[in-house]
Design a protein around this motif. Structure first.
Motif, mmCIF file in Angstrom:
data_model
loop_
_atom_site.group_PDB
_atom_site.id
_atom_site.type_symbol
_atom_site.label_atom_id
_atom_site.label_comp_id
_atom_site.label_asym_id
_atom_site.label_seq_id
_atom_site.Cartn_x
_atom_site.Cartn_y
_atom_site.Cartn_z
ATOM 1 N N LEU A 145 0.833 -1.200 0.000
ATOM 2 C CA LEU A 145 0.000 0.000 0.000
ATOM 3 C C LEU A 145 0.870 1.254 0.000
ATOM 4 C CD1 LEU A 145 -2.679 -1.137 2.572
ATOM 5 C CD2 LEU A 145 -3.111 -0.526 0.173
ATOM 6 N N HIS A 146 0.500 2.198 -0.841
ATOM 7 C CA HIS A 146 1.280 3.433 -0.973
ATOM 8 C C HIS A 146 0.416 4.515 -1.599
ATOM 9 C CE1 HIS A 146 1.536 1.581 -4.977
ATOM 10 N NE2 HIS A 146 1.665 2.812 -5.440
ATOM 11 N N THR A 147 0.946 5.731 -1.619
ATOM 12 C CA THR A 147 0.335 6.789 -2.419
ATOM 13 C C THR A 147 1.301 7.112 -3.555
ATOM 14 O OG1 THR A 147 1.314 8.559 -1.084
ATOM 15 C CG2 THR A 147 -0.882 7.797 -0.432
ATOM 16 N N ASP A 148 0.842 7.828 -4.564
ATOM 17 C CA ASP A 148 1.696 8.184 -5.707
ATOM 18 C C ASP A 148 2.281 9.577 -5.516
ATOM 19 O OD1 ASP A 148 1.246 5.764 -6.851
ATOM 20 O OD2 ASP A 148 0.390 6.526 -8.710
ATOM 21 N N GLY A 149 3.306 9.863 -6.303
ATOM 22 C CA GLY A 149 3.879 11.226 -6.310
ATOM 23 C C GLY A 149 4.686 11.559 -5.072
ATOM 24 N N LEU A 277 -4.856 4.821 0.081
ATOM 25 C CA LEU A 277 -3.623 4.156 -0.345
ATOM 26 C C LEU A 277 -4.024 3.042 -1.307
ATOM 27 C CD1 LEU A 277 -3.085 4.386 3.203
ATOM 28 C CD2 LEU A 277 -0.890 4.518 2.043
ATOM 29 N N HIS A 278 -3.100 2.689 -2.205
ATOM 30 C CA HIS A 278 -3.408 1.617 -3.147
ATOM 31 C C HIS A 278 -2.233 0.650 -3.267
ATOM 32 C CE1 HIS A 278 -1.447 4.759 -5.546
ATOM 33 N NE2 HIS A 278 -0.993 3.794 -6.306
ATOM 34 N N GLY A 279 -2.533 -0.570 -3.710
ATOM 35 C CA GLY A 279 -1.506 -1.596 -3.893
ATOM 36 C C GLY A 279 -2.055 -2.712 -4.766
#
Ligand SMILES: [Fe+2]
Length: 302
Positions: A145-149, A277-279
């Motif tokens: 899981l993370h965010t972009d940019g 968050l996405h993964g």
């Protein structure tokens, strides 16, 4: 739920926070006819053409769609939608999906330059074999899981991920987590280390030749937590920062409130990048595995 003619709108089966928007056949036909006036070169070379295709889409809904999409993304309770053709036909090919993704994003804001691709969007494959230097294309490893940019100077308010095509795919589901559903949010948001500046850099393939500094957590205008984090790119300055990041990573991956869902081919997830968050889960091994994705990240219109 709001009604917009030519679209089927409902809560997504995986979560009350995600809106599911299906584009009906008759709408796709009208769009396809209008989109055919421009080729991809025009869309890539002339930024105003991107707004023209966006306007085609919005005009079909008496400008209701743009308002609705912006409302969803800015609403802390939702902040995410999945949008795509109700049915995949020969009209909804890869070129159409690039144009559709362009149209949707240009109702939300202006895309950032994607350094990996050298244009406002990136198309890339995930396959059995990979020699790249980041987790993005490692099919058999969990994409945490993370965010972009997190490692660029551009403001990244939202992101879109479109599944253009896939073959021989099992696994590789989308994983989403809303900060307000995360069991450890309060504890880590209130840890002073999370408000310290961290150094963020990126591997060569990202084509970003600078480092940035920012904390993991910050507050929105209402004092609610926001996050900018990815496991691979912060450079902890000391043991305290290293330990904080390990704790954060464990707490995110260990959450029981992750939403795991299979994104249909042709559909896109669009999410607020500050509280979602996405993964991705690992794929099941297959020599012939192939998935093509498109991504666009950007900022909201003021
Ligand atoms: Fe990402």
């Amino acid at each position: 739920m709001i009604k917009i003619s030519g679209f089927k709108i409902s809560k997504h089966h995986s979560s009350n926070r995600i809106v599911n928007i299906q584009i009906e056949d008759k709408t796709l036909e009208k769009l396809s006819e209008k989109f055919s006036r421009f080729d991809l070169t025009a869309i890539e070379y002339k930024p105003f053409t991107r707004f023209t295709v966006a306007k085609y889409l919005d005009d079909l809904t008496n400008n209701e769609l743009s308002k609705y999409l912006n409302d969803i993304l800015r609403d802390r309770k939702t902040g995410c939608f999945i949008i795509g053709p109700e049915k995949i036909t020969n009209k909804t090919d890869d070129i159409f999906l690039v144009k559709l993704s362009t149209a949707i994003t240009h109702l939300i804001g202006t895309p950032n330059h994607d350094s990996m691709a050298g244009k406002f969007y990136a198309r890339f494959f995930v396959k059995h074999e990979d020699k790249s230097d980041s987790y993005l294309r490692k099919a058999y490893i969990n994409l945490d899981l993370h965010t972009d940019g997190t490692y660029v100077k551009d403001v990244t308010d939202w992101l879109m991920m479109t599944k253009i095509e896939e073959k021989n795919v099992k696994g590789g589901e989308s994983v989403m987590l809303h900060l307000d559903d995360w069991e450890s949010c309060d504890e880590l948001f209130n840890d002073p280390v999370g408000r310290e500046n961290f150094i963020w850099s990126s591997p060569k393939s990202k084509n970003v030749d600078y480092k940035v500094e920012h904390p993991v957590f910050f507050k929105d205008n209402n004092g609610l937590p926001q996050i900018s984090y990815i496991d691979q790119f912060p450079e902890p300055k000391n043991m305290k920062q290293g330990q904080f990041l390990q704790k954060l990573s464990n707490a995110l991956e260990g959450s029981k409130n992750k939403i795991i869902t299979k994104l249909p081919v042709g559909s896109a997830i669009v999410a607020n990048n500050y509280f979602w968050l996405h993964g991705r889960t690992p794929f099941k091994e297959n020599q012939a595995l192939s998935r093509e994705l498109l991504r666009i990240r950007g900022k909201f219109f003021d």
